[in-house]
Design a protein around this motif. Structure first.
Motif, short mmCIF file in Angstrom:
data_model
loop_
_atom_site.label_atom_id
_atom_site.label_comp_id
_atom_site.label_asym_id
_atom_site.label_seq_id
_atom_site.Cartn_x
_atom_site.Cartn_y
_atom_site.Cartn_z
N ARG A 1 59.46 44.05 28.59
CA ARG A 1 60.31 43.38 29.81
C ARG A 1 61.51 44.26 30.13
N PRO A 2 61.74 44.42 31.23
CA PRO A 2 63.03 45.12 31.55
C PRO A 2 64.42 44.48 31.08
N VAL A 3 65.29 45.27 30.57
CA VAL A 3 66.56 45.02 30.23
C VAL A 3 67.52 45.74 30.60
N ILE A 4 68.87 45.23 30.49
CA ILE A 4 70.10 46.11 30.79
C ILE A 4 70.68 46.45 29.27
N VAL A 5 71.26 47.90 29.20
CA VAL A 5 71.83 48.07 28.15
C VAL A 5 73.31 48.58 28.51
N LYS A 6 74.57 47.86 27.89
CA LYS A 6 75.52 48.32 28.21
C LYS A 6 76.49 48.73 26.89
N PHE A 7 76.70 50.41 27.19
CA PHE A 7 77.71 50.68 26.15
C PHE A 7 79.05 50.68 26.31
N VAL A 8 79.67 50.68 25.17
CA VAL A 8 81.12 50.65 25.42
C VAL A 8 81.82 51.94 24.55
N ALA A 9 82.74 52.43 25.27
CA ALA A 9 83.23 53.85 24.70
C ALA A 9 84.44 53.49 23.68
N VAL A 10 84.03 52.61 22.42
CA VAL A 10 84.99 52.61 21.56
C VAL A 10 84.33 53.09 20.24
#
Length: 435
Positions: free
Chosen positions: A40-49
């Motif tokens: 399935r398609p998903v969204i990945v959100k990275f955080v710059a910490v």
């Protein structure tokens, strides 16, 4: 791009990143990806910490956000870390951002503004009950799906108000929020609560109604000055057909002081829900046929609310006889529903003042009742502010030696010296319900 995050990267041997990120927002980077395990398609959100303490805080907030089980929020599927950067795996949403919707179609019909705002309000109410503050409510952070459902995005960076460090300016010196939509107390780095999100909702409603941002200076500095010093704008000045109740709501939501805004997202919902009627089609945006989501929601909407605190729409004071409305407020107070009673007293005072002027004796009485109800809630500072403002107005109208003025002055003196008591609660008090 963030270091170590490149197209085609496989996370946990499961989530493969696409060829390029969807967006780069301040501290975060958003990528489309494919979940190979569940196909399935998903969204990945990275955080710059990368600082260990901040990574731990991010994980804590992400776990709390995952508890926000609401149809108006993308589901959190997974949590991990890659190349030192924590990330969230989220449900992919198909729709159009509200910012793009306004850019393509101009100001939206009143009914749709209310329908969208009511849905966002219900999301914020769920967040408030968990103690989450979004911090960046704006048109580009909400999407309208083809079914007409609204999804609030970017809850992956929500915080709890007791997290002073992570909720302010981060290591890069970037504010987590957007000037023009970010509440003044957030701009100043002060402690925030759910009312900061109500400010963002007010700015979003203004944008949907008028096609322009409420505060839109030529520079960031002039925008901030408008937010801090100018009287909150009214959408009716740009769109005269805006209903007065909606105009008043947006004006109140954009108040610079949190205490001057509505108490809860439930209050906002009560105003917006009755206005969400006669929704016209939006060509190219909404499905022409009834979708599964609409069919499901139509039945859920028929289920009567259970006893206890609800967010059912309340009748506007203009539709009520004053005597009947006063009796309703008295009944709320007798039942221990002090928060609802305080809102009713304030609403009646404002309505009476619009009809008969601020100096009307009944306006004074209704304002006094509102202040005393906040005493019953244990909110002495707020009660004192209301009583002091009332005293100044009564002195101006009746003179400093009028018996009612002297009595009010004595009441303020007593309240100033006695400690705040715990709020009186009804016997069937529900701890996590909106009060």
């Amino acid at each position: 791009m963030l270091g170590g995050v490149v197209p085609g990267t496989s996370l946990k041997d499961r989530y493969r990143l696409a060829r390029s990120p969807l967006a780069h927002k301040g501290m975060s980077e958003v990528w489309p990806a494919h979940d190979a395990l569940l196909d399935r398609p998903v969204i990945v959100k990275f955080v710059a910490v990368t600082e260990l303490d901040l990574v731990r805080r991010f994980r804590r907030e992400a776990l709390l956000t995952a508890r926000l089980d609401h149809p108006g929020v993308p589901a959190v599927y997974d949590l991990g870390e890659h190349a030192g950067h924590p990330y969230l795996v989220l449900q992919q949403i198909n729709g159009i951002a509200l910012s793009d919707l306004v850019a393509e179609h101009g100001p939206l019909p009143i009914g749709w503004v209310a329908a969208i705002g009511a849905q966002i309000s219900s999301v914020l109410l769920a967040a408030q009950r968990l103690g989450l503050v979004h911090r960046d409510i704006k048109p580009s952070n909400a999407m309208l799906e083809p079914s007409g459902a609204v999804k609030v995005l970017d809850f992956g960076l929500a915080v709890t108000p007791d997290d002073d460090r992570y909720s302010r300016i981060t290591q890069s010196g970037q504010a987590l929020g957007t000037f023009g939509y970010m509440a003044p107390e957030q701009i100043l780095g002060q402690r925030i609560d759910h009312r900061a999100d109500l400010y963002g909702l007010g700015a979003t409603l203004f944008d949907l109604l008028t096609g322009t941002a409420p505060f839109d200076g030529l520079t960031t500095m002039t925008t901030v000055r408008q937010q801090m010093g100018a009287t909150p704008p009214r959408p009716a000045t740009l769109r005269p057909e805006t209903p007065s109740v909606l105009d008043d709501l947006v004006h109140a939501l954009l108040a610079s002081a949190p205490d001057s805004r509505p108490d809860s997202a439930a209050d906002v919902y009560r105003v917006l829900a009755p206005l969400a009627e006669n929704l016209p089609p939006i060509p190219g945006v909404l499905d022409d046929s009834v979708t599964a989501v609409q069919a499901y929601a139509a039945i859920v909407g028929r289920i009567p609310p259970q006893p206890g605190p609800t967010i059912a729409p309340a009748a506007a004071p203009s539709a009520l006889d004053l005597g009947q409305a006063v009796r309703q407020a008295e009944q709320m107070q007798a039942a221990g529903e002090f928060r609802a009673a305080a809102r009713q007293w304030r609403r009646l005072a404002e309505h009476r003042a619009r009809q008969h002027g601020d100096e009307d004796p009944q306006v004074f009485d209704l304002r006094l009742r509102a202040a005393r109800t906040h005493v019953a809630l244990g909110e002495h500072p707020r009660a004192l502010r209301l009583l002091t403002a009332l005293l100044q107005d009564r002195e101006r109208v009746d003179g400093p030696e009028h018996p009612a003025v002297r009595e009010l002055r004595e009441e303020i003196s007593r309240l100033s010296t006695e400690p705040a008591s715990a709020p009186a609660l009804p016997q069937q008090f529900v701890p996590d319900a909106d009060r």
